[in-house]
Design a protein around this motif. Structure first.
Motif, short mmCIF file in Angstrom:
data_model
loop_
_atom_site.label_atom_id
_atom_site.label_comp_id
_atom_site.label_asym_id
_atom_site.label_seq_id
_atom_site.Cartn_x
_atom_site.Cartn_y
_atom_site.Cartn_z
N SER A 137 0.82 -1.21 0.00
CA SER A 137 0.00 0.00 0.00
C SER A 137 0.86 1.26 0.00
O SER A 137 0.40 2.33 -0.42
N HIS A 191 -11.48 -6.36 -2.43
CA HIS A 191 -10.72 -5.19 -1.94
C HIS A 191 -9.80 -5.56 -0.78
O HIS A 191 -8.81 -4.86 -0.53
N LYS A 248 -8.14 -5.06 -10.15
CA LYS A 248 -7.84 -4.40 -8.89
C LYS A 248 -6.39 -3.90 -8.85
O LYS A 248 -5.56 -4.26 -9.68
N ARG A 249 -6.10 -3.11 -7.81
CA ARG A 249 -4.78 -2.49 -7.70
C ARG A 249 -3.66 -3.51 -7.63
O ARG A 249 -2.54 -3.25 -8.11
N ASP A 250 -3.90 -4.69 -7.05
CA ASP A 250 -2.82 -5.67 -6.96
C ASP A 250 -2.38 -6.16 -8.33
O ASP A 250 -1.21 -6.49 -8.53
N HIS A 261 -2.33 -4.16 -10.93
CA HIS A 261 -1.49 -3.05 -11.37
C HIS A 261 -0.09 -3.19 -10.76
O HIS A 261 0.93 -3.00 -11.45
N GLU A 276 -6.30 -6.26 -2.35
CA GLU A 276 -5.78 -5.49 -3.47
C GLU A 276 -4.49 -4.73 -3.19
O GLU A 276 -3.88 -4.19 -4.12
N ASN A 277 -4.02 -4.69 -1.95
CA ASN A 277 -2.74 -4.05 -1.67
C ASN A 277 -1.62 -5.07 -1.43
O ASN A 277 -0.51 -4.69 -1.07
#
Length: 438
Positions: free
Chosen positions: A356, A404, A374-376, A378, A407-408
């Motif tokens: 994060s 969610h 999701k961000r993970d 990315h 996702e970090n």
């Protein structure tokens, strides 16, 4: 008299377009494994380090390889094996696991050898699920569970393991991924058939505590549910490890335990696993296994039998546990250097790292199939393309409702040679400019 048959012209392409995949596949997105491996193959960074999948960076031990070579020359090993598995292997499993389970396992009736643990679990679901039966999974889960359960007609119900409260700012034990037991009970309906446990857990590294397993077992007794305990990492436990099947006769009689020869002896490509359970259930599972693949390769079964026999004497299990724990410590040094928190695993060979604090540059050129995730995803793409390191985004191991929570994080597999781990650490130090220090 000759009869002429005239076949009317058809629009072949139109007809073929009308043939669609089964609904269970028709709406599937591209799986995480092919996404990451395709990205890894396209990375401009060399040398590249793939720490995504849990394949071992070394050969199986010599004693099991030699046993496999000898088995290939053994006439009876090259015929169809018995559906429940070669007797020598079932006897070796019984000798190995009876002391751990506190009772003698009958090798003739309480053990079924399967073509990998994955096919063992599919056999369980094919044996016991009727269309519409519900199976409860703890999230994050191994994604293979989903399609296997759905192929058997089952319906997934998800209950999240809640992440450590300070997992984004400090190193935490994987034990801090916790179950909300009232939430678990609320997930149970009249259609619920089974709860799946995975301990040591992929991907968190959590070893379910005895008290947690007792609560799950008591809930299953209360609601008359089966328990499928996926224990493929059971020889890589760094904290007290409890086998749910030992928690009393009522729990034992509804528990099916799955393990993997491939995970035990670094030979995942051999595809040999097994299921332990009550005789009446094993009989049904063996029937499902019979119809799925008939039997498991004989030479590898014979080699596995020799390996279990020798491992009772040669200290292999303790050596393996110590080796993997050292690799975990060695690899995680880089995250301590960078100030990136992670879940310190109690078992297995995966580590979840919380990213994060990492700031990906704005307008970074993600392809559409990554941008939509999701961000993970990315983060995983960024590490592949900029640093030459592949890891798995764990949001793929969640339902949409709870994705969610992962996702970090990224999941790294440490079952690699030390030189590979050191190369990965050197590459990951390239994250330093992207880390928010505040």
């Amino acid at each position: 008299m000759t009869t002429t048959i005239t076949i009317p012209a058809i629009k072949t392409h139109a007809r073929l377009d009308a043939i669609q995949p089964a609904k269970r596949w028709g709406g599937s997105r591209q799986d995480v494994w092919s996404i990451i491996n395709e990205a890894a193959a396209a990375s401009p960074v060399q040398p590249f380090v793939n720490m995504s999948q849990g394949y071992f960076g070394w050969n199986p031990p010599e004693f099991i390889r030699e046993a496999a070579k000898q088995a290939l020359d053994q006439f009876d090993c090259n015929r169809y094996a018995p559906t429940k598995g070669r007797l020598r292997l079932r006897e070796a499993i019984s000798e190995t696991y009876s002391p751990l389970l506190g009772r003698r396992l009958d090798p003739a009736t309480e053990i079924a050898v399967t073509t990998g643990a994955n096919e063992g679990m599919l056999s369980v679901w094919m044996a016991f699920l009727n269309p519409g039966d519900e199976v409860i999974l703890f999230e994050p889960y191994f994604d293979q569970y989903l399609d296997d359960i759905q192929m058997a007609g089952g319906v997934i119900r998800c209950v999240p393991l809640h992440p450590p409260s300070k997992g984004d700012v400090e190193v935490s034990s994987s034990s801090e991924w916790t179950i909300d037991f009232p939430e678990l009970e609320r997930a149970i309906s009249r259609r619920t058939k089974m709860i799946v446990i995975n301990t040591p857990h992929n991907p968190t590294g959590k070893v379910f505590a005895r008290e947690e397993l007792q609560c799950i077992g008591d809930i299953c007794v209360k609601h008359n549910l089966l328990i499928l305990s996926d224990e493929v990492y059971d020889r890589l436990d760094y904290a007290p490890f409890t086998r749910v099947a030992t928690l009393g006769p009522e729990i034992q009689q509804r528990t099916l335990t799955v393990c993997s020869v491939g995970k035990h002896f670094f030979c995942t490509g051999w595809r040999v696993g097994w299921v332990i359970g009550p005789a009446r259930m094993i009989e049904t599972i063996a029937t499902a296994h019979l119809r799925i693949c008939y039997c498991t390769p004989g030479p590898f079964q014979e080699a596995a039998a020799v390996a279990y026999e020798q491992s009772l004497q040669n200290g292999f299990w303790s050596q393996t546990r110590e080796m993997m724990r050292q690799k975990m410590t060695r690899f995680c040094e880089v995250f301590q250097e960078l100030g990136l928190p992670y879940s310190d695993p109690e078992g297995g060979y995966f580590v979840l790292v919380n990213l994060s604090k990492v700031r990906i540059p704005r307008r970074y050129p993600f392809p559409p199939h990554i941008q939509a995730r999701k961000r993970d995803f990315h983060l995983a793409w960024f590490l592949i393309m900029e640093l030459g390191v592949a890891a798995i985004p764990p949001s793929e191991f969640y339902s949409a409702e709870h994705a969610h929570l992962g996702e970090n994080y990224l999941r790294f597999a440490v079952c690699k040679d030390d030189g590979i781990l050191d190369l990965a650490k050197d590459s990951l130090r390239g994250l330093a400019p992207y880390i928010n220090k505040s």
